[in-house]
Design an enzyme around this catalytic site. Structure first.
Site, short mmCIF file in Angstrom:
data_model
loop_
_atom_site.label_atom_id
_atom_site.label_comp_id
_atom_site.label_asym_id
_atom_site.label_seq_id
_atom_site.Cartn_x
_atom_site.Cartn_y
_atom_site.Cartn_z
N CYS A 46 -17.94 -31.71 -76.58
CA CYS A 46 -16.88 -32.42 -75.86
C CYS A 46 -16.07 -33.25 -76.84
O CYS A 46 -16.58 -33.72 -77.85
CB CYS A 46 -17.53 -33.32 -74.81
SG CYS A 46 -16.39 -34.28 -73.82
N SER A 48 -15.00 -36.25 -76.57
CA SER A 48 -15.35 -37.68 -76.71
C SER A 48 -16.31 -37.94 -77.86
O SER A 48 -16.24 -38.99 -78.50
CB SER A 48 -15.91 -38.29 -75.43
OG SER A 48 -15.87 -37.44 -74.37
N HIS A 51 -14.42 -38.35 -81.12
CA HIS A 51 -13.85 -39.68 -81.41
C HIS A 51 -14.82 -40.51 -82.23
O HIS A 51 -14.42 -41.27 -83.10
CB HIS A 51 -13.56 -40.42 -80.10
CG HIS A 51 -12.34 -39.92 -79.41
ND1 HIS A 51 -11.08 -40.05 -79.94
CD2 HIS A 51 -12.17 -39.30 -78.24
CE1 HIS A 51 -10.19 -39.53 -79.11
NE2 HIS A 51 -10.83 -39.05 -78.07
N HIS A 67 -23.40 -35.85 -75.24
CA HIS A 67 -23.60 -36.57 -73.97
C HIS A 67 -23.66 -35.64 -72.77
O HIS A 67 -24.00 -36.06 -71.69
CB HIS A 67 -22.52 -37.64 -73.78
CG HIS A 67 -21.15 -37.07 -73.73
ND1 HIS A 67 -20.46 -36.73 -74.87
CD2 HIS A 67 -20.36 -36.73 -72.70
CE1 HIS A 67 -19.29 -36.22 -74.52
NE2 HIS A 67 -19.21 -36.20 -73.21
N CYS A 175 -20.21 -32.96 -67.54
CA CYS A 175 -19.14 -33.83 -68.05
C CYS A 175 -17.77 -33.29 -67.71
O CYS A 175 -17.03 -33.88 -66.93
CB CYS A 175 -19.26 -34.06 -69.55
SG CYS A 175 -17.92 -35.08 -70.20
#
Ligand code: CU
Length: 375
Positions: A46, A48, A51, A67, A175
């Site tokens: 993913c 995120s 980042h 996650h 997610c």
């Protein structure tokens, strides 16, 4: 029964932002009171995590990212009641205490306990359950760290899932699907027959498109800078595709909507420019929902008078403003009923050893969603 002992797992560890993840053996402590240890089966790649990997969002290190995912309960600590050994689970990447005002208001993604775990990389008691070969404690990403073949998590961060749901499907739902569909159903609360625009046709954006299709939106306009995304977007339900490298997306959206703009716009990238464009693409009375995660210091510029004169709404959503413990299961049933598309989202699978490669492909815009599969 002999108490569970530490386990050696293979994990992707981030020691420094901007550096590749290090694939190495780590020690995973047995679950303490109120904790479980999970054998991971699938993990989602993913944006995120990227980042954190790139340093846009500062996190204490070393840390094991990841996650999204699915797995099997390998062992449980004292006092655990909601799952038993052998149960299939999905991790919840924002664990919630169930007792604070946010949890009681049905907004578990805002729980202070989960927020602290996410930003400090710790278990609820403030400590860690991973160690590298030098004995250095390693932090947990979002309390779940799915880029490890085994991970100890709080019971509050796992939900038992039906065995009829495959590990791949569960990981996708955990997610991208819940965040995208929830942005439409829970955050925007769109109505049948409305018009929407989605900025970013990646893992979240494709599920915003899918949520809008499920809610019978009349026009679903996807905006992206990669032409390769058009086929994915149309498959999920987009009625129009705009490449914003070729055309001004605000004008293009106005042209498609009789000059008025859309009822709802969604930003699923995490850039100030696309948040501004999404806001500027709204019709009077429209709502712009932001799900993309920006750099920690990002600011956007909007015409604030339009909040009043055009009655525009600008809002954000985390975890699709859903209640993962309940809504993950609902989404699994929607897939079984043929209403939610999942296989169409998955374009690539990798082994954990290929994780850096998986992130490079994500950055090049080549994938819809990809998964790491564990043996
Ligand atoms: Cu995610």
């Amino acid at each position: 029964m002999t108490p569970p002992a530490p386990i050696i797992a293979t994990a992707a560890v981030l020691y420094e932002a901007g550096k590749p993840l290090s694939i190495e053996e780590v020690e995973v402590m047995p679950p303490g009171r109120g904790e479980v240890r999970v054998k991971m089966k699938a993990a989602g790649v993913c944006h995120s995590d990227l980042h954190v990997i790139k340093g846009d969002l500062a996190m204490p290190m070393p840390i094991i990212p990841g996650h999204e995912g699915s797995g099997v309960i390998e062992s449980i600590g004292e006092g655990v009641t909601s799952v038993k050994v052998g149960d299939h689970i999905s991790p919840i990447w924002r664990a919630s205490c169930g007792q604070c005002d946010f949890c009681m208001a049905g907004r578990p993604a805002l729980c202070d306990m989960g927020t602290r775990m996410r930003f400090e990389g710790v278990m609820p008691d403030g400590t860690m359950r991973f160690r590298n070969s030098a004995g250095t404690p390693i932090r947990h990403y979002a309390g779940v760290s799915t880029f490890s073949s085994f991970a100890t998590m709080p019971e509050a961060a796992v939900v038992k899932i039906p065995e009829t749901c495959s590990f791949e499907h569960a990981a996708l739902i955990s997610c991208g699907v819940i965040t995208g569909v929830g942005a439409v159903t829970n955050a925007a609360r769109i109505h049948p027959g409305c018009t929407i625009a989605v900025f970013g046709a990646g893992g979240i954006g494709l599920n915003i498109i899918q949520g809008a299709r499920m809610m019978s939106a009349r026009q679903i306009i996807a905006v992206d800078i990669h032409d390769t995304k058009e086929a994915h977007a149309r498959r999920m339900g987009a009625t129009h595709f705009i490449n914003s490298r070729d055309r001004d997306p605000i004008q293009a959206i106005k042209d498609l909507t009789g000059g008025r703009g859309v009822d709802f716009s969604f930003e699923a990238i995490g850039l100030p420019i696309t948040i501004e464009q999404a806001y500027d693409s709204l019709k009077k009375g429209g709502t712009c929902v932001v799900s993309g995660i920006c750099r920690a210091d990002a600011r956007a510029q909007i015409n604030v008078n339009q909040l009043v004169y055009a009655e525009k709404t600008l809002k954000g959503t985390l975890y699709g403003s859903m209640r993962p413990r309940v809504d993950l299961i609902t989404l699994m049933e929607l897939h079984q009923n043929g209403k939610l598309m999942l296989d169409e989202l998955l374009t690539h699978t990798y082994r954990l050893e290929q994780i850096n490669e998986a992130y490079e492909a994500l950055e090049r815009g080549e994938v819809a969603r990809s998964l790491i599969l564990f043996s």
